[in-house]
Scaffold this motif. Structure first.
Motif, PDB file in Angstrom:
ATOM      1  N   ASP A   1      -2.033   6.862  -5.614  1.00  0.00           N
ATOM      2  CA  ASP A   1      -3.184   6.572  -6.471  1.00  0.00           C
ATOM      3  C   ASP A   1      -4.340   6.142  -5.564  1.00  0.00           C
ATOM      4  OD1 ASP A   1      -5.103   5.524  -8.194  1.00  0.00           O
ATOM      5  OD2 ASP A   1      -3.626   4.633  -9.548  1.00  0.00           O
ATOM      6  N   ARG A   2      -5.245   7.063  -5.239  1.00  0.00           N
ATOM      7  CA  ARG A   2      -6.286   6.776  -4.250  1.00  0.00           C
ATOM      8  C   ARG A   2      -7.181   5.613  -4.676  1.00  0.00           C
ATOM      9  NH1 ARG A   2     -11.465   7.762  -2.733  1.00  0.00           N
ATOM     10  NH2 ARG A   2     -11.998   8.643  -4.743  1.00  0.00           N
ATOM     11  N   GLU A   3      -7.537   5.551  -5.949  1.00  0.00           N
ATOM     12  CA  GLU A   3      -8.430   4.492  -6.405  1.00  0.00           C
ATOM     13  C   GLU A   3      -7.771   3.117  -6.284  1.00  0.00           C
ATOM     14  OE1 GLU A   3      -9.939   5.279 -10.261  1.00  0.00           O
ATOM     15  OE2 GLU A   3     -11.028   7.091  -9.670  1.00  0.00           O
ATOM     16  N   GLN A   4      -6.503   3.049  -6.686  1.00  0.00           N
ATOM     17  CA  GLN A   4      -5.807   1.773  -6.591  1.00  0.00           C
ATOM     18  C   GLN A   4      -5.600   1.389  -5.123  1.00  0.00           C
ATOM     19  OE1 GLN A   4      -1.920   1.658  -8.427  1.00  0.00           O
ATOM     20  NE2 GLN A   4      -2.004  -0.539  -8.762  1.00  0.00           N
ATOM     21  N   PHE A   5      -5.263   2.364  -4.293  1.00  0.00           N
ATOM     22  CA  PHE A   5      -5.091   2.114  -2.859  1.00  0.00           C
ATOM     23  C   PHE A   5      -6.383   1.555  -2.282  1.00  0.00           C
ATOM     24  CE2 PHE A   5      -5.233   3.093   1.603  1.00  0.00           C
ATOM     25  CZ  PHE A   5      -3.918   3.041   2.045  1.00  0.00           C
ATOM     26  N   GLN A   6      -7.506   2.202  -2.569  1.00  0.00           N
ATOM     27  CA  GLN A   6      -8.792   1.756  -2.030  1.00  0.00           C
ATOM     28  C   GLN A   6      -9.147   0.370  -2.545  1.00  0.00           C
ATOM     29  OE1 GLN A   6     -12.105   4.585  -1.696  1.00  0.00           O
ATOM     30  NE2 GLN A   6     -13.360   3.154  -2.890  1.00  0.00           N
TER      31      GLN A   6
ATOM     32  N   ALA B   1      -9.061   6.738  10.155  1.00  0.00           N
ATOM     33  CA  ALA B   1      -7.879   6.325   9.392  1.00  0.00           C
ATOM     34  C   ALA B   1      -7.980   6.731   7.929  1.00  0.00           C
ATOM     35  CB  ALA B   1      -7.681   4.815   9.506  1.00  0.00           C
ATOM     36  N   GLY B   2      -9.161   6.600   7.340  1.00  0.00           N
ATOM     37  CA  GLY B   2      -9.309   6.861   5.913  1.00  0.00           C
ATOM     38  C   GLY B   2      -9.547   8.304   5.544  1.00  0.00           C
ATOM     39  N   LYS B   3      -9.735   9.175   6.531  1.00  0.00           N
ATOM     40  CA  LYS B   3     -10.070  10.573   6.250  1.00  0.00           C
ATOM     41  C   LYS B   3      -9.035  11.295   5.392  1.00  0.00           C
ATOM     42  CE  LYS B   3     -11.741  14.762   8.555  1.00  0.00           C
ATOM     43  NZ  LYS B   3     -12.033  15.413   9.856  1.00  0.00           N
ATOM     44  N   PRO B   4      -7.701  11.138   5.637  1.00  0.00           N
ATOM     45  CA  PRO B   4      -6.723  11.886   4.819  1.00  0.00           C
ATOM     46  C   PRO B   4      -6.731  11.506   3.340  1.00  0.00           C
ATOM     47  CG  PRO B   4      -5.710  11.133   6.863  1.00  0.00           C
ATOM     48  CD  PRO B   4      -7.035  10.447   6.763  1.00  0.00           C
ATOM     49  N   ILE B   5      -7.197  10.304   2.997  1.00  0.00           N
ATOM     50  CA  ILE B   5      -7.182   9.887   1.592  1.00  0.00           C
ATOM     51  C   ILE B   5      -8.595   9.742   1.034  1.00  0.00           C
ATOM     52  CG2 ILE B   5      -4.938   8.750   1.701  1.00  0.00           C
ATOM     53  CD1 ILE B   5      -6.442   6.088   1.952  1.00  0.00           C
ATOM     54  N   GLY B   6      -9.586  10.205   1.781  1.00  0.00           N
ATOM     55  CA  GLY B   6     -10.952  10.159   1.285  1.00  0.00           C
ATOM     56  C   GLY B   6     -11.576   8.783   1.270  1.00  0.00           C
ATOM     57  N   LEU B   7     -11.096   7.869   2.123  1.00  0.00           N
ATOM     58  CA  LEU B   7     -11.679   6.527   2.217  1.00  0.00           C
ATOM     59  C   LEU B   7     -12.716   6.544   3.339  1.00  0.00           C
ATOM     60  CD1 LEU B   7     -11.804   3.509   1.507  1.00  0.00           C
ATOM     61  CD2 LEU B   7      -9.915   3.131   3.113  1.00  0.00           C
ATOM     62  N   GLY B   8     -13.989   6.660   2.989  1.00  0.00           N
ATOM     63  CA  GLY B   8     -15.045   6.718   3.989  1.00  0.00           C
ATOM     64  C   GLY B   8     -15.435   5.339   4.485  1.00  0.00           C
ATOM     65  N   ILE B   9     -16.366   5.325   5.453  1.00  0.00           N
ATOM     66  CA  ILE B   9     -16.788   4.042   6.021  1.00  0.00           C
ATOM     67  C   ILE B   9     -17.836   3.364   5.142  1.00  0.00           C
ATOM     68  CG2 ILE B   9     -16.259   4.724   8.376  1.00  0.00           C
ATOM     69  CD1 ILE B   9     -19.225   5.222   8.812  1.00  0.00           C
TER      70      ILE B   9
ATOM     71  N   LEU C   1       0.819  -1.208   0.000  1.00  0.00           N
ATOM     72  CA  LEU C   1       0.000   0.000   0.000  1.00  0.00           C
ATOM     73  C   LEU C   1       0.855   1.261   0.000  1.00  0.00           C
ATOM     74  CD1 LEU C   1      -2.883  -0.932   2.502  1.00  0.00           C
ATOM     75  CD2 LEU C   1      -2.964  -0.886   0.002  1.00  0.00           C
ATOM     76  N   SER C   2       2.037   1.201   0.616  1.00  0.00           N
ATOM     77  CA  SER C   2       2.922   2.364   0.635  1.00  0.00           C
ATOM     78  C   SER C   2       3.358   2.756  -0.772  1.00  0.00           C
ATOM     79  CB  SER C   2       4.162   2.079   1.494  1.00  0.00           C
ATOM     80  OG  SER C   2       3.819   1.882   2.844  1.00  0.00           O
ATOM     81  N   ARG C   3       3.426   1.783  -1.660  1.00  0.00           N
ATOM     82  CA  ARG C   3       3.896   2.040  -3.011  1.00  0.00           C
ATOM     83  C   ARG C   3       2.784   2.518  -3.949  1.00  0.00           C
ATOM     84  NH1 ARG C   3       7.287  -0.952  -0.412  1.00  0.00           N
ATOM     85  NH2 ARG C   3       9.476  -1.146  -1.040  1.00  0.00           N
ATOM     86  N   VAL C   4       1.518   2.442  -3.508  1.00  0.00           N
ATOM     87  CA  VAL C   4       0.418   2.924  -4.347  1.00  0.00           C
ATOM     88  C   VAL C   4      -0.369   4.036  -3.645  1.00  0.00           C
ATOM     89  CG1 VAL C   4       0.188   0.722  -5.550  1.00  0.00           C
ATOM     90  CG2 VAL C   4      -1.161   1.133  -3.481  1.00  0.00           C
TER      91      VAL C   4
END
Length: 517
Positions: free
Chosen positions: A293-298, A416-424, A287-290
């Motif tokens: 890219d928010r979509e790929q991370f998610q 945890a997901g707030k900085p990258i826009g990953l909601g619940i 995950l550190s390497r992606v």
């Protein structure tokens, strides 16, 4: 492996055919395989040692390891994550981190060795004085190998580190059982832990062919210390959350009650140690390497927790149904109280497994300070529940654990997901069907068993009852998962991931057989 080139820079990682995802999944396969080996050895050790030692022997050692594991994890939790996630790492920077870690480890070893009398006053037991001196060795010895292990993980040598850890567990198993049979009582557990730590540190040095240079100026040393301090502080608060129970039970109810409680708790966290722990380094590195890219991370993260939800909700619900029989089968007579305690742990296993993945997000995006802040919230919440339920003894503490994970899971993912826009929302969408299937299967299994009033007398063997109940439950659970997902996609995802986890040669053999058919 030689981690650094002649100019002091880190050796480039060759991902080979399939790219980063392929090598990461293979690394996960190696880590899980090693964890499975550790599981087999650990279960064998529990089965034998529970019949050679008393609950008080386990309780006395737990009184000490409650503190020694916290101090011994400095460097393992902090420098390891820094080395894995940093964009660039040099020989001089790694050397500085090694000497800093070794120096702090030596100080902590001496300080802990001298704290035995304080622990004896706390627990009202003189036996912990010498046990403290023995367990202090694990702190200094462990600090010798943490940076070497981190360099191996950064280079994605997960199979190697899994093998080293497995070797250490086997040595612990042999030493503990031999000494227990010789009548060394709780000392068998102490020297088993010391030898395991030594084997792991030695193995890391033998495989990672790197000798630290003299300490000096190196770019990143200051930021490394800051990063490590945040990560270790977070670990310390999480550790205090996870071990305040041991402290309270040992202080209030004594070594025997703590021995019963600890065995129930060990089974409670077993799915985490077998699934999350081996995946930690692999997932954080990937995950550190992606992270850019928010979509790929998610997508990577949600796919991982989908598999964990399928496994965790099923395992957790099944353990809630058969936990007492599992402990009765593994530990033998005299441990029935541990089974009664575990019955209150069971419902929280699947939720615990999912909740603890929120740390992957914090570390992989380089925000350990947010993880630290959340750990403070977790500590206050869980410790408050412990104090409220302490009046009901170890069973009350077990109930507090289950309640805390249900309360904290979704707030933890949101933060945890707030900085990258990953909601619940996406997280909830992934896991709710597995939760519903596990609840429905649990009630269905309970109704089937209740409709058989002579079930217990017809099957007096704990192992047979455990096998039959699990068979009924998993049949209902898989059926529920398929029905709620309206298809076999979750099952096919598991099958696909298992295939990816296999070594190249095994995959080729499977494909050749499929073609032949």
């Amino acid at each position: 492996m030689k981690p650094f080139q002649s100019d002091g820079s880190f050796q480039p990682i060759a991902t080979g055919k399939g790219g980063l995802r392929r090598i990461a999944v293979r690394g996960a396969g190696a880590a899980i395989s090693g964890s499975a080996g550790n599981f087999v050895v650990g279960i064998g050790s529990v089965v034998i040692l529970a019949r050679l030692l008393t609950p008080s022997d386990f309780g006395i050692v737990t009184m000490v390891t409650t503190f020694s594991l916290l101090l011994g994890s400095f460097g393992l939790n902090g420098f390891t994550e820094f080395i894995m996630q940093r964009e660039e790492i040099t020989d001089s920077l790694a050397s500085n981190l090694f000497w800093i870690n070794l120096g702090i480890g030596t100080i902590l070893t001496l300080a802990f060795a001298g704290s035995g009398r304080l622990l004896a006053l706390l627990y009202h037991s003189s036996a912990v004085v010498r046990v403290t001196q023995g367990m202090s060795l694990t702190i200094g010895i462990g600090s010798l190998g943490y940076v070497h292990t981190a360099l191996l993980q950064r280079a994605l040598h997960f199979r190697t580190t899994a093998t080293i850890n497995f070797a250490g567990r086997v040595v612990n198993f042999i030493v503990s059982i031999v000494l227990a049979m010789a009548g060394w009582h709780y000392w068998a557990l102490v020297w088993g832990s010391v030898t395991q730590t030594a084997v792991v540190a030695l193995g890391a040095w033998l495989v990672c062919r790197w000798i630290p240079s003299r300490p000096g100026r190196a770019s990143g040393t200051g930021s490394g210390l800051k990063f490590a301090a945040n990560v270790y502080s977070q670990f310390a608060f999480s550790y205090l959350t996870g071990n305040t129970d041991n402290l309270l039970v040992g202080w209030r109810f004594g070594a025997q009650a703590l021995g019963f409680y600890k065995k129930a708790y060990d089974l409670f966290v077993l799915p985490e140690s077998q699934l999350l722990s081996p995946l930690f380094a692999v997932v954080v590195s990937t995950l550190s390497r992606v992270k850019g890219d928010r979509e790929q991370f998610q997508r990577y993260f949600l796919r991982t927790i989908s598999v964990l939800a399928l496994l965790g909700m099923g395992i957790g619900a099944d353990f809630a149904l058969v936990g007492e029989d599992i402990l009765r089968f593994l530990l033998g007579p005299g441990w029935e109280e541990a089974g009664r305690i575990f019955a209150l742990f069971g419902p929280g296993i699947g939720v615990m497994l999912l909740y603890n993945t929120h740390g992957w997000i914090h570390l992989s995006i380089g925000r350990p300070e947010r993880w630290l802040r959340w750990s403070l919230v977790q500590f206050v919440c869980t410790a408050s529940l412990f104090l409220l339920t302490l009046r009901w003894g170890p069973s009350g503490i077990a109930l507090a654990w289950t309640a805390s994970y249900f309360l904290l899971m979704f707030p933890g993912f949101w933060y945890a997901g707030k900085p990258i826009g990953l909601g619940i929302g996406p997280v909830f969408a992934v896991i709710w069907k597995f939760f519903a299937a596990s609840v429905g299967a649990s009630f269905g299994t309970a109704l089937i068993i209740r409709a058989m009033p002579y079930f217990a007398t017809a099957f007096p063997s704990a192992f047979v009852r455990m096998a039959l109940v699990s068979l009924i439950f998993f049949g209902l659970y898989i059926g529920g998962v398929i029905a709620l997902h309206q298809g076999l996609k979750p099952i096919s995802d598991i099958v696909g991931m298992v295939r990816d986890l296999l070594p190249e040669r095994t995959v080729r053999r499977v494909e050749e057989v499929e073609i032949a058919i």
